[in-house]
Design a protein around this motif. Structure first.
Motif, PDB file in Angstrom:
ATOM      1  N   SER A  91       0.853  -1.183   0.000  1.00  0.00           N
ATOM      2  CA  SER A  91       0.000   0.000   0.000  1.00  0.00           C
ATOM      3  C   SER A  91       0.889   1.233   0.000  1.00  0.00           C
ATOM      4  O   SER A  91       2.066   1.163   0.376  1.00  0.00           O
ATOM      5  CB  SER A  91      -0.938   0.013   1.208  1.00  0.00           C
ATOM      6  N   VAL A  92       0.319   2.341  -0.425  1.00  0.00           N
ATOM      7  CA  VAL A  92       1.045   3.607  -0.427  1.00  0.00           C
ATOM      8  C   VAL A  92       0.686   4.332   0.870  1.00  0.00           C
ATOM      9  O   VAL A  92      -0.445   4.785   1.047  1.00  0.00           O
ATOM     10  CB  VAL A  92       0.684   4.460  -1.648  1.00  0.00           C
ATOM     11  N   ALA A  93       1.655   4.391   1.774  1.00  0.00           N
ATOM     12  CA  ALA A  93       1.389   4.954   3.102  1.00  0.00           C
ATOM     13  C   ALA A  93       1.188   6.456   3.046  1.00  0.00           C
ATOM     14  O   ALA A  93       0.368   7.020   3.775  1.00  0.00           O
ATOM     15  CB  ALA A  93       2.526   4.605   4.053  1.00  0.00           C
ATOM     16  N   SER A  94       1.930   7.125   2.195  1.00  0.00           N
ATOM     17  CA  SER A  94       1.784   8.571   2.022  1.00  0.00           C
ATOM     18  C   SER A  94       2.230   8.925   0.617  1.00  0.00           C
ATOM     19  O   SER A  94       3.084   8.254   0.029  1.00  0.00           O
ATOM     20  CB  SER A  94       2.620   9.341   3.060  1.00  0.00           C
ATOM     21  N   ALA A  95       1.625   9.982   0.078  1.00  0.00           N
ATOM     22  CA  ALA A  95       1.958  10.376  -1.302  1.00  0.00           C
ATOM     23  C   ALA A  95       1.900  11.891  -1.425  1.00  0.00           C
ATOM     24  O   ALA A  95       1.007  12.544  -0.880  1.00  0.00           O
ATOM     25  CB  ALA A  95       1.010   9.721  -2.298  1.00  0.00           C
TER      26      ALA A  95
END
Length: 256
Positions: A98-102
């Protein structure tokens, strides 16, 4: 006199031996010896309560590739210029991620910052061999500049399975040229309550790359076996584009 004393002592000894024999004959064979502490067997110890099990991806690979990243400019019917910021992340490993922060920055060719923003990825869980998409829509000054996209994001292992919901009755409609409406139902057929729901529609261009993402979410709990409708829109700003002209799209419905 001495003889009498000896006789008395012998009689007492005989009496004492008889009493001892009588006592021993009434004691069970398995009785513990007198004055020896009796050791009781320790009770079986119950295992301590364990925390919820966390299965680590030992021996598995958390890996990804930035399959696509671009700012595409579109001029709407009124002459306004829009920028579609798109980043595609391909899961090349063998475990969920998953992308934790972007975050992203958009600069002009001289390094001057034009726009900056924090965003999220769709879907929330990216399975092995699948892609996730980071998207945003921004207003630009002109469509002749070669804008520079600088993505910044953190990819982590997602421990657990993705919770997918059913949106099989999805349909897209043209509201007007370049603008769409998305309708359907989300059905929770997972067997467990969903704390919130998300629907994301990814639209692809003629070149095969993702072009835009339109989404709608609800914080309401969707109980197992229930369904909820969705009705939301999205603007591509592409003059003349109708829904039936979209070459490819993908729909994701999941717990959020």
């Amino acid at each position: 006199m001495k003889k009498t004393i000896i006789i008395v002592l012998v009689v007492l000894a005989v009496l004492l031996l008889g009493v001892r024999s009588l006592l021993l004959s009434t004691v069970p064979d398995n009785a513990p010896a007198v004055n020896v502490p009796v050791e009781t067997a320790a009770a079986s110890e119950q295992p301590a309560a364990q925390p919820d099990e966390v299965v680590l991806a030992q021996g598995k690979t958390v890996a990804w590739a930035e399959a696509y990243a671009a700012v595409k400019t579109v001029k709407d019917m009124n002459g306004g210029v829009w920028g579609n910021v798109m980043i595609e992340i391909l899961n090349t490993g063998d475990t969920n991620i998953s992308v934790a922060s972007a975050h992203y920055d958009v600069d002009d060719p001289d390094g001057k910052l034009i726009h900056s923003n924090d965003v999220i990825a769709y879907p929330a869980v990216i399975e092995p061999g699948k892609s996730g998409y980071i998207y945003d829509e921004i207003i630009l000054l002109d469509d002749s500049t070669d804008y520079v996209l600088i993505p910044k994001y953190d990819v982590v292992e997602y421990v657990g399975d993705a919770v997918w919901l059913d949106a099989s009755d999805f349909r897209g409609e043209t509201r007007f040229e370049g603008s769409f409406n998305f309708l359907g139902h989300i059905v929770n057929n997972t067997g467990a309550d969903a704390n919130g729901t998300m629907v994301a529609v990814v639209i692809f261009g003629d070149d095969g790359h993702p072009f835009a993402v339109y989404s709608d979410y609800s914080w309401d709990c969707l109980k197992a076996g229930e369904q909820i409708g969705f009705d939301f829109g999205g603007d591509t700003w592409i003059t003349g584009l109708k829904w039936e002209d979209v070459p490819k799209y993908a729909v994701y419905a999941y717990e959020y």
